[in-house]
Scaffold this active site. Structure first.
Site, PDB file in Angstrom:
ATOM      1  N   GLY A  66       0.830  -1.189   0.000  1.00  0.00           N
ATOM      2  CA  GLY A  66       0.000   0.000   0.000  1.00  0.00           C
ATOM      3  C   GLY A  66       0.865   1.239   0.000  1.00  0.00           C
ATOM      4  CB  THR A  67       2.966   2.878  -1.405  1.00  0.00           C
ATOM      5  OG1 THR A  67       3.790   3.982  -1.153  1.00  0.00           O
ATOM      6  CG2 THR A  67       3.106   2.479  -2.849  1.00  0.00           C
ATOM      7  CB  THR A  68       0.097   7.410  -2.889  1.00  0.00           C
ATOM      8  OG1 THR A  68      -1.038   6.760  -2.369  1.00  0.00           O
ATOM      9  CG2 THR A  68      -0.273   8.190  -4.136  1.00  0.00           C
TER      10      THR A  68
ATOM     11  CE  LYS B 120       5.361   4.361   1.751  1.00  0.00           C
ATOM     12  NZ  LYS B 120       3.952   4.107   1.470  1.00  0.00           N
TER      13      LYS B 120
END
Lengths: 223, 271
Positions: free
Chosen positions: B54-56, B87
């Site tokens: 899960g990430t953006t 990130k």
């Protein structure tokens, strides 16, 4: 014809929880001393904490055989470092070494969930938290192991450490004093013991500060 | 076949293939389990390792350079394992990489890429191009294809040809482009990014667009959150522009104006 699957796994989970909290000039690392397999308790007196370097302590939960192997590898590498550089490894250096050591077994991982605690070169407390294959980050506090989902929200509430990613940068270490932090750790383990079957018996607390290393024990519920 | 340069942790003082005891040793390689069913074993380790998916993350090229932004949440299933994951990885002072997929995979191979880029500089007396750096990473990941690495990264930098942006993933894919977003929150980020994008933006406008895109993704995607970091890559290298908690950004974009009922209650409560 369906594939035959192995009915033997090289891994086991011996349970337990670890916590580390970084202060302005100290670091507290703690882990319970219960070692279990399934519903059985193997021993109530097992240390999950390893003193890797003068200012660097590691606590690991998960599969203790892998933990022991990992501790041995890191000790050996530290000895080599001391021979080659004539000094102890700093905590941030050991943190990177642990990350690489874990990743070298990326396709057959160490089933070991680690927290590394110690003092950086400025004497400030530092805590590094890892996953099983070596991703790591420096944080103000962390918990790993079977009780971590119970412990982390409590630490988030009590310590409220600002993220190191914020700009302008804010200090991640807790403003708590050493005695307050130790008290917090004792409370945290007492609570985790109530609701996690794999945590209990005793908690081993290691405090690292400018005057050296100090070890303390506290009894927990044995049920 | 496999890239094993990352495993050579000691500079060899003795010639390769002969260790300290004078015995011939095998070349360095990743330890593999003695299993009949390697695929099944790998699948199980992936489950055990539970990489943060899960990430953006997003990056785009505009007139002034490249803008790179990401959230900071790491999730293991439904549990948020960290709200402060870096990130955006600083490969070297003029190149950035973004992290999506397996945190350890991204961290390790970006660091390895940084080492390779530095070696290139020393060997060739000039900086490596973004094209070259992204190709190095893509080739490494391709050699490990099918072994369970999970990497969805963007390499952003500024070299002699100007701003550069590539998308590289663990399937072995490598794409050159002007605008990318990677992760579970990317659909939301694309919505904001695509509607607000103009090539002729100032650095402030572009950073605000990037920040907004990340914020909106964290708002709608449960697996994204934490701190929205925004970096700018220009001719003199990268610079971190902002790091804002998305919880606070929410009230920045949606300020609370007390309604008339609340105002009356405040007045009624009195000093």
């Amino acid at each position: 014809m369906t594939k035959q699957h192995a009915n033997w796994s090289p891994y086991d989970n011996n349970g337990g929880s670890c916590v580390a909290i970084a202060g302005s000039d100290y670091c507290v690392i703690a882990a319970d001393t219960r070692m279990s397999t399934g519903y059985n308790i193997l021993t109530r007196d097992y240390s999950k904490i390893s003193h890797l370097a003068e200012k660097c302590v590691m606590a690991s939960s998960g599969f203790q055989a892998d933990v022991k192997a990992l501790q041995k590898v890191l000790s050996a590498r530290h000895l080599t470092y001391q021979h080659q550089h004539n000094k102890q490894m700093s905590c941030p250096a050991m943190a990177q070494l642990l990350s690489n050591t874990l990743y070298y077994k990326r396709f057959f991982p160490y089933y070991s969930f680690n927290v590394l605690g110690g003092l950086d070169s400025e004497g400030k407390g530092c805590v590094f938290t890892y996953d099983a294959v070596g991703s790591y980050e420096r944080v103000g506090y962390s918990s790993q192991g079977s009780g971590s989902t119970l412990i982390m929200p409590f630490l988030d509430n009590q310590l409220k450490s600002p993220s190191p990613l914020l700009l302008p940068a804010q200090d991640a270490v807790t403003p708590l004093s050493e005695t307050e932090a130790v008290d917090l750790v004792k409370t945290v383990f007492a609570s985790a013991t109530e609701r996690d079957i794999y945590t209990g018996d005793k908690v081993e607390i290691v405090i690292l500060n400018a005057s050296g290393i100090h070890r303390d024990f506290m009894d927990l519920r044995k049920d | 076949m496999l890239d094993t340069t990352a495993l050579e942790s000691f500079p060899s003082l003795i010639s390769h293939g002969i260790n300290v005891a004078g015995e011939i040793s095998a070349p360095p390689s990743f330890q593999l389990p003695n299993s009949n069913d390697f695929d099944g074993f790998v699948k199980e380790t992936i489950q055990m390792v539970k990489p943060a998916k899960g990430t953006t993350t997003l990056a785009f090229i505009f007139k002034e350079g490249v803008m790179v932004a990401a959230d900071s949440r790491a999730s293991m299933g439904g549990y948020i394992s960290s709200q402060s994951v870096k990130k955006i990885i600083e490969i070297n002072p003029y190149m950035l990489g973004t992290m999506a997929g397996g945190a350890a995979d991204c961290q390790f191979w970006h660091r390895n890429l940084g080492i390779k880029c530095r070696l290139h500089e020393l060997a060739n007396k000039r900086r490596i191009s973004v094209t070259g750096a992204s190709k190095l990473l893509a080739n490494i990941l391709y050699s490990y294809r099918g072994m369970g690495l999970s990497v969805g990264t963007m390499i952003a930098g500024w070299d002699e040809t100007g701003p550069g942006l590539y998308y590289v993933d663990s399937e072995g894919g490598r794409l050159k482009g002007n605008r990318f977003s990677v992760g579970s929150g990317s659909p939301y980020a694309y919505g904001v990014l695509d509607s607000g994008y103009k090539y002729d933006m100032s650095v402030e406008e572009a950073s605000e667009l990037a920040r907004r895109a990340i914020y909106h993704a964290t708002f709608r995607d449960g697996a994204s959150g934490g701190v929205a970091s925004v970096y700018y890559v220009g001719p003199t290298g990268w610079k971190k522009l902002s790091g804002d908690d998305v919880g606070e950004l929410h009230y920045h974009y949606n300020p609370v104006t007390p309604s008339t009922v609340e105002q009356e209650m405040v007045e009624a409560a009195g000093p």
